[in-house]
Scaffold this active site. Structure first.
Site, PDB file in Angstrom:
ATOM      1  N   ALA A   1      23.488  24.020  -0.169  1.00  0.00           N
ATOM      2  CA  ALA A   1      23.722  22.369  -0.914  1.00  0.00           C
ATOM      3  C   ALA A   1      24.264  22.567  -2.060  1.00  0.00           C
ATOM      4  CB  ALA A   1      22.539  21.392  -0.494  1.00  0.00           C
TER       5      ALA A   1
ATOM      6  N   LYS B   1      27.619  29.903   6.623  1.00  0.00           N
ATOM      7  CA  LYS B   1      27.844  30.437   5.095  1.00  0.00           C
ATOM      8  C   LYS B   1      27.898  31.539   4.435  1.00  0.00           C
ATOM      9  CE  LYS B   1      24.930  26.415   5.398  1.00  0.00           C
ATOM     10  NZ  LYS B   1      23.215  25.891   5.670  1.00  0.00           N
TER      11      LYS B   1
END
Length: 336
Positions: A153, A223
């Protein structure tokens, strides 16, 4: 004062959170950075609203909240049905902002770069599959291509690896990168079944209605692949070894607890190797995060072990990464 024209693709939860920050902190961006953002287009799955002199973001947010789709906004604006690659060619913008989940967004990211526009994205698959092509095109054209919000994030792990550890050789990274699986495994430690914990995560908005990418490990794999590309050299998601948490049993959780340990979905990243799988980790380890935290342990030759930890989910947190990149990209754009 420098005016920067933004073309935003995606007006779901993250897109609206990002728009809210642009509105709320407008004076801050003017005073701190000398930047005046003008959103010239915004798009969701229903259509694209485009006004060269700038869209009223407050009104856009109201339309989306009340009607659920931008195509309902017909009083003052024309709604177009342009495909993203057409839109990035036709719309005069300085930065293209992608907060969609479009798996083929690399096509229009490349188109935007070829049109001389910088790109900011929170969309993981384009980078997990096409990192070398996208970053290479941006470098050739001396344009910003920024993607902080793709991993952890708003916790700035990408910037740390790309910009700060320039004298260090990264030896490896171990990380917990998916908030949904951490939440589910934490709740299973409290006695819930996998199904009950998943349902709770969906009720709280932590898990998507379709949680497949999270629970099968694909999201963490995307990721981890991006982190490998940044820390070492480009590879693709297809070269990663990925296993999710659907096979983790309450008995495994209980056995780990009996040893003072916990089970987490751990990404292990070494040069040329990306592995994502459930692992039993010490309860004292930084990897034993709770709720929806993310963490990365970065090992380098000079610093040794560096731990970076923060929220891995949340609209404000993801908007932080996206808006930070918009500011950074705006300051990097060629003058004139």
């Amino acid at each position: 004062m420098r005016e920067v024209r933004l073309s935003i693709f995606g007006f779901g939860n993250v897109g609206r959170a990002l728009a809210g920050v642009l509105l709320e902190k407008e004076p801050f961006f003017r005073e701190r950075y000398g930047l005046d953002f003008r959103v010239v287009s915004v798009a969701d799955t229903s259509g694209l609203v485009w006004l060269p002199e700038g869209i009223d973001l407050r009104e856009a947010l109201l339309v989306k909240e009340n009607f659920g789709k931008l195509s309902a906004w017909t009083n003052d604006y024309e709604v177009y049905s342009l495909r993203p690659e057409e839109a990035v060619r036709e719309i005069e913008a300085d930065l293209v902002v992608d907060v969609t989940g479009d798996m083929r967004a690399h096509v229009w990211h490349l188109e935007a770069l070829k049109e001389g526009k910088g790109v900011v994205t929170s969309n993981k698959p384009p980078l997990a599959f096409h990192y070398s092509e996208l970053v290479g095109e941006a470098e050739r054209r001396e344009l910003p291509y920024l993607f902080e919000a793709t991993v952890m994030a708003g916790t700035p792990v990408i910037a740390l690896l790309r910009e700060n550890l320039l004298g260090d050789t990264v030896e490896g990274i171990e990380a917990v990168l998916n908030a949904t699986t951490t939440f589910i495994l934490s709740r299973m430690e409290e006695g819930m079944t996998f199904e009950e914990a998943l349902r709770k995560a969906q009720e709280m908005g932590i898990a998507e209605r379709d949680p497949t990418a999270d629970v099968l490990g694909m999201d963490a794999g995307y990721k981890a692949t991006i982190l490998h590309c940044v820390a070492f050299h480009p590879l693709t998601f297809g070269e990663a070894s990925v296993r999710g948490i659907t096979g983790v049993t309450p008995e495994e959780i209980e056995r780990a607890r009996g040893r003072g340990n916990t089970v987490r979905l751990v990404a292990s990243i070494r040069e040329g190797s990306v592995t994502v799988e459930p692992k039993e980790v010490s309860g004292e380890s930084p990897l034993a995060v709770k709720s929806y935290e993310n963490v990365a342990i970065i090992k380098t030759d000079l610093l040794g072990e560096l731990v970076i930890k923060g929220s891995g989910a949340g609209l404000k947190e993801t908007a932080s990464g996206g808006v930070g990149d918009i500011v950074k990209a705006s300051l990097q754009l060629p003058k004139g």
